[in-house]
Scaffold this active site. Structure first.
Site, PDB file in Angstrom:
ATOM      1  N   GLU A 110     -60.336 -97.170  71.542  1.00  0.00           N
ATOM      2  CA  GLU A 110     -59.956 -96.023  70.722  1.00  0.00           C
ATOM      3  C   GLU A 110     -59.213 -96.511  69.477  1.00  0.00           C
ATOM      4  OE1 GLU A 110     -56.974 -94.602  74.079  1.00  0.00           O
ATOM      5  OE2 GLU A 110     -56.576 -93.517  72.244  1.00  0.00           O
ATOM      6  N   CYS A 141     -58.425 -93.309  76.344  1.00  0.00           N
ATOM      7  CA  CYS A 141     -58.269 -94.443  77.267  1.00  0.00           C
ATOM      8  C   CYS A 141     -59.332 -94.477  78.359  1.00  0.00           C
ATOM      9  CB  CYS A 141     -56.891 -94.392  77.923  1.00  0.00           C
ATOM     10  SG  CYS A 141     -55.559 -94.187  76.747  1.00  0.00           S
ATOM     11  N   HIS A 176     -54.630 -95.346  85.365  1.00  0.00           N
ATOM     12  CA  HIS A 176     -54.348 -95.621  83.960  1.00  0.00           C
ATOM     13  C   HIS A 176     -52.822 -95.657  83.804  1.00  0.00           C
ATOM     14  CE1 HIS A 176     -54.029 -95.499  79.712  1.00  0.00           C
ATOM     15  NE2 HIS A 176     -53.576 -94.262  79.687  1.00  0.00           N
TER      16      HIS A 176
HETATM   17  N1  CAA Z   1     -31.787 -94.940  83.140  1.00  0.00           N
HETATM   18  C1  CAA Z   1     -32.883 -94.749  83.919  1.00  0.00           C
HETATM   19  N2  CAA Z   1     -33.828 -93.798  83.666  1.00  0.00           N
HETATM   20  C2  CAA Z   1     -33.675 -93.023  82.571  1.00  0.00           C
HETATM   21  C3  CAA Z   1     -32.563 -93.166  81.714  1.00  0.00           C
HETATM   22  C4  CAA Z   1     -31.578 -94.180  82.027  1.00  0.00           C
HETATM   23  N3  CAA Z   1     -30.513 -94.391  81.254  1.00  0.00           N
HETATM   24  N4  CAA Z   1     -32.678 -92.262  80.723  1.00  0.00           N
HETATM   25  C5  CAA Z   1     -33.835 -91.574  80.953  1.00  0.00           C
HETATM   26  N5  CAA Z   1     -34.421 -92.036  82.066  1.00  0.00           N
HETATM   27  C6  CAA Z   1     -35.691 -91.601  82.661  1.00  0.00           C
HETATM   28  C7  CAA Z   1     -35.914 -90.111  82.645  1.00  0.00           C
HETATM   29  O1  CAA Z   1     -35.286 -89.476  83.739  1.00  0.00           O
HETATM   30  C8  CAA Z   1     -37.435 -90.051  82.723  1.00  0.00           C
HETATM   31  O2  CAA Z   1     -37.878 -90.308  84.036  1.00  0.00           O
HETATM   32  P1  CAA Z   1     -38.635 -89.133  84.856  1.00  0.00           P
HETATM   33  O3  CAA Z   1     -39.790 -88.670  83.994  1.00  0.00           O
HETATM   34  O4  CAA Z   1     -39.115 -89.820  86.084  1.00  0.00           O
HETATM   35  O5  CAA Z   1     -37.627 -88.072  85.072  1.00  0.00           O
HETATM   36  C9  CAA Z   1     -37.864 -91.264  81.909  1.00  0.00           C
HETATM   37  O6  CAA Z   1     -36.729 -92.125  81.827  1.00  0.00           O
HETATM   38  C10 CAA Z   1     -38.317 -90.927  80.510  1.00  0.00           C
HETATM   39  O7  CAA Z   1     -37.316 -90.140  79.929  1.00  0.00           O
HETATM   40  P2  CAA Z   1     -37.684 -88.922  78.965  1.00  0.00           P
HETATM   41  O8  CAA Z   1     -38.694 -88.032  79.608  1.00  0.00           O
HETATM   42  O9  CAA Z   1     -36.422 -88.326  78.484  1.00  0.00           O
HETATM   43  O10 CAA Z   1     -38.378 -89.771  77.792  1.00  0.00           O
HETATM   44  P3  CAA Z   1     -38.829 -89.333  76.365  1.00  0.00           P
HETATM   45  O11 CAA Z   1     -38.768 -87.851  76.188  1.00  0.00           O
HETATM   46  O12 CAA Z   1     -38.027 -90.140  75.422  1.00  0.00           O
HETATM   47  O13 CAA Z   1     -40.367 -89.786  76.288  1.00  0.00           O
HETATM   48  C11 CAA Z   1     -42.619 -90.143  76.939  1.00  0.00           C
HETATM   49  C12 CAA Z   1     -41.139 -90.286  77.348  1.00  0.00           C
HETATM   50  C13 CAA Z   1     -42.986 -88.684  76.845  1.00  0.00           C
HETATM   51  C14 CAA Z   1     -43.461 -90.841  77.992  1.00  0.00           C
HETATM   52  C15 CAA Z   1     -42.815 -90.839  75.543  1.00  0.00           C
HETATM   53  O14 CAA Z   1     -42.521 -92.205  75.646  1.00  0.00           O
HETATM   54  C16 CAA Z   1     -44.234 -90.662  74.998  1.00  0.00           C
HETATM   55  O15 CAA Z   1     -44.546 -89.667  74.347  1.00  0.00           O
HETATM   56  N6  CAA Z   1     -45.141 -91.681  75.238  1.00  0.00           N
HETATM   57  C17 CAA Z   1     -46.517 -91.613  74.751  1.00  0.00           C
HETATM   58  C18 CAA Z   1     -47.363 -90.621  75.516  1.00  0.00           C
HETATM   59  C19 CAA Z   1     -47.738 -91.078  76.899  1.00  0.00           C
HETATM   60  O16 CAA Z   1     -47.689 -92.245  77.226  1.00  0.00           O
HETATM   61  N7  CAA Z   1     -48.169 -90.117  77.741  1.00  0.00           N
HETATM   62  C20 CAA Z   1     -48.599 -90.428  79.081  1.00  0.00           C
HETATM   63  C21 CAA Z   1     -49.703 -89.495  79.552  1.00  0.00           C
HETATM   64  S1  CAA Z   1     -51.028 -89.435  78.349  1.00  0.00           S
HETATM   65  C22 CAA Z   1     -51.944 -90.850  78.641  1.00  0.00           C
HETATM   66  O17 CAA Z   1     -51.823 -91.471  79.652  1.00  0.00           O
HETATM   67  C23 CAA Z   1     -52.894 -91.304  77.583  1.00  0.00           C
HETATM   68  C24 CAA Z   1     -52.280 -92.425  76.851  1.00  0.00           C
HETATM   69  O18 CAA Z   1     -52.491 -93.583  77.186  1.00  0.00           O
HETATM   70  C25 CAA Z   1     -51.404 -92.129  75.718  1.00  0.00           C
END
Ligand code: CAA
Length: 393
Positions: free
Chosen positions: A82, A114, A236
């Site tokens: 992609e 993906c 994935h």
């Molecule tokens: N210590 C330990 N854990 C902590 C922490 C700390 N100090 N602070 C936060 N966490 C945990 C949170 O509890 C959370 O875990 P859970 O989901 O198990 O509760 C985790 O860390 C992530 O925290 P947030 O949800 O607050 O993180 P975020 O809002 O900053 O973003 C994300 C996370 C949405 C994955 C972001 O990184 C993102 O948008 N990534 C790209 C999109 C993606 O990968 N999507 C996955 C599905 S889509 C897909 O698979 C296709 C693809 O390849 C893109």
């Protein structure tokens, strides 16, 4: 003529030439490193050298596979990505030349976020069923890029997987049932004018879970095994915690009564490479399979699931069984070495690299020789991409 046993005969990987520890970007992003290490299950991400792209990574992954298979056995090359580099010409045609494949090969590029390497695997299996003498080469190669400073930034990465599909495979025999699921959702996409993806992070997680559950239900309806009859699960892995989340979700969805420690053991050995490479999009689920096969546990005869997801969204759930003697085909230690060989860069060096793109004159530029891989992307001259073989350094 058809062969009843068709599957993955060989599997290898390549990754971006540098690595950054996620603790090194945490401060700039105002996050606790534990959020990335434990919250996302990621420790590092691979960063490409200036003269690496999806073609050089993909061809590097494929080189040992092609050398082992024999170039004359490969009549089809399917390139899944992609991170397209051209709106018309397949990245696979460049890889075909770099790999020294003969002219009588059909080459095409496949795209659906993906997911597309799994479509490629299924198309490959159909070609092999028609002609069991043929081996199909599948290359999955991607560079994941999000906006700097966004919450998605720590889930970038760069990597490639290459595998052959053949009759009487040495690694994994594919089982006939496969479940598929498609729904038009805007969870993640990259319009033509952008080098970084647009993502609705939290809704992408729900879209992933819904699609994988939908594909699993279809797999069962097509005669696939019960959840409890599957020993290992390769998901994935946009970040490895996603695989753990998906596995718990699917177990509940399937109504499976499996102890928590068993659920953990079913996915933990699949995470070792993706945790250090980051998101490699199309390659990710096959890097999960590779990590599993490289695990010291003997998997002979075990049923392994491949749960493939591509945003937008398409998912597929299928299973295969691990062949006896598969250990003779895996490259013990090589993959660990590939990861260990990446020099660590700091946040400033990484930021400077990320800012090279897009180029001020995209029609003409040269790239410094940085890669340690067997192939390099030397630059662009009058809108033509220049690739060359290079002696490993
Ligand atoms: N210590 C330990 N854990 C902590 C922490 C700390 N100090 N602070 C936060 N966490 C945990 C949170 O509890 C959370 O875990 P859970 O989901 O198990 O509760 C985790 O860390 C992530 O925290 P947030 O949800 O607050 O993180 P975020 O809002 O900053 O973003 C994300 C996370 C949405 C994955 C972001 O990184 C993102 O948008 N990534 C790209 C999109 C993606 O990968 N999507 C996955 C599905 S889509 C897909 O698979 C296709 C693809 O390849 C893109």
């Amino acid at each position: 003529m058809s062969s009843s046993v068709i599957g993955i005969d060989d599997l290898a990987m390549a990754t971006g030439g540098f690595r950054i520890d996620l603790a090194d970007i945490a401060e700039r992003l105002g996050a606790d490193p534990a959020k990335y290490y434990r919250g996302l299950g990621q420790t590092e991400m691979s960063v490409v050298a200036e003269d690496e792209d999806i073609v050089t990574l993909g061809a590097a992954a494929a080189l040992p596979v092609v050398e082992r298979a024999g170039r004359e056995r490969i009549r089809t090359l399917l390139f899944a990505t992609e991170t397209g580099i051209d709106q018309s010409k397949s990245a696979g045609v460049y890889a075909h030349r770099l790999l020294g494949l003969p002219p009588n090969v059909r080459v095409v590029e496949l795209k659906q976020a993906c997911y597309s390497a799994t479509a490629a695997m299924q198309f490959a299996a159909a070609l092999v069923a028609r002609n069991p003498a043929e081996k199909v080469l599948v290359i999955a190669s991607d560079i994941a890029r999000y906006e700097l400073g966004s919450t998605a930034e720590p889930t970038q990465g760069a990597g490639a997987a290459a595998f052959t599909v053949s009759a009487d495979p040495a690694l994994l025999a594919l089982e006939p049932a496969a479940g598929v699921f498609t729904e038009d959702v805007m969870d993640f996409w990259r319009p033509n004018h952008r080098v970084t993806a647009i993502v609705d992070g939290h809704s992408s997680i729900s879209a992933y879970l819904d699609a994988v559950a939908g594909a699993f239900d279809d797999y069962r309806a097509q005669g696939g095994s019960a959840f409890e009859a599957i020993n290992r699960f390769c998901y994935h892995q946009p970040f490895t915690k996603m695989a753990a989340k998906a596995h718990q979700y699917l177990a509940k969805h399937a109504g499976a009564d499996v102890p928590t420690e068993t659920l953990t053991a079913q996915v933990a050995p699949t995470m070792g490479y993706n945790r250090r490479i980051g998101n490699s999009y199309t390659a990710s689920v096959y890097l999960a399979l590779l990590a599993l096969l490289d695990d010291p546990a003997d998997l002979t005869g075990e049923r392994v699931a491949i749960a493939s997801y591509g945003s937008g969204a398409v998912a597929e759930f299928l299973t295969g069984t691990v062949m006896s003697g598969y250990r003779a085909q895996i490259r013990n230690g090589t993959n660990e070495q590939i990861l260990a060989d990446r020099p660590r860069i700091d946040d400033n060096t990484y930021l400077a690299r990320q800012r090279i793109m897009p180029r001020s004159d995209p029609s003409n530029y040269g790239n410094r020789h940085e890669t340690r891989g067997p192939f390099r992307f030397a630059g662009v001259r009058e809108d033509q991409r220049i690739y060359e073989a290079t002696a490993p350094r």
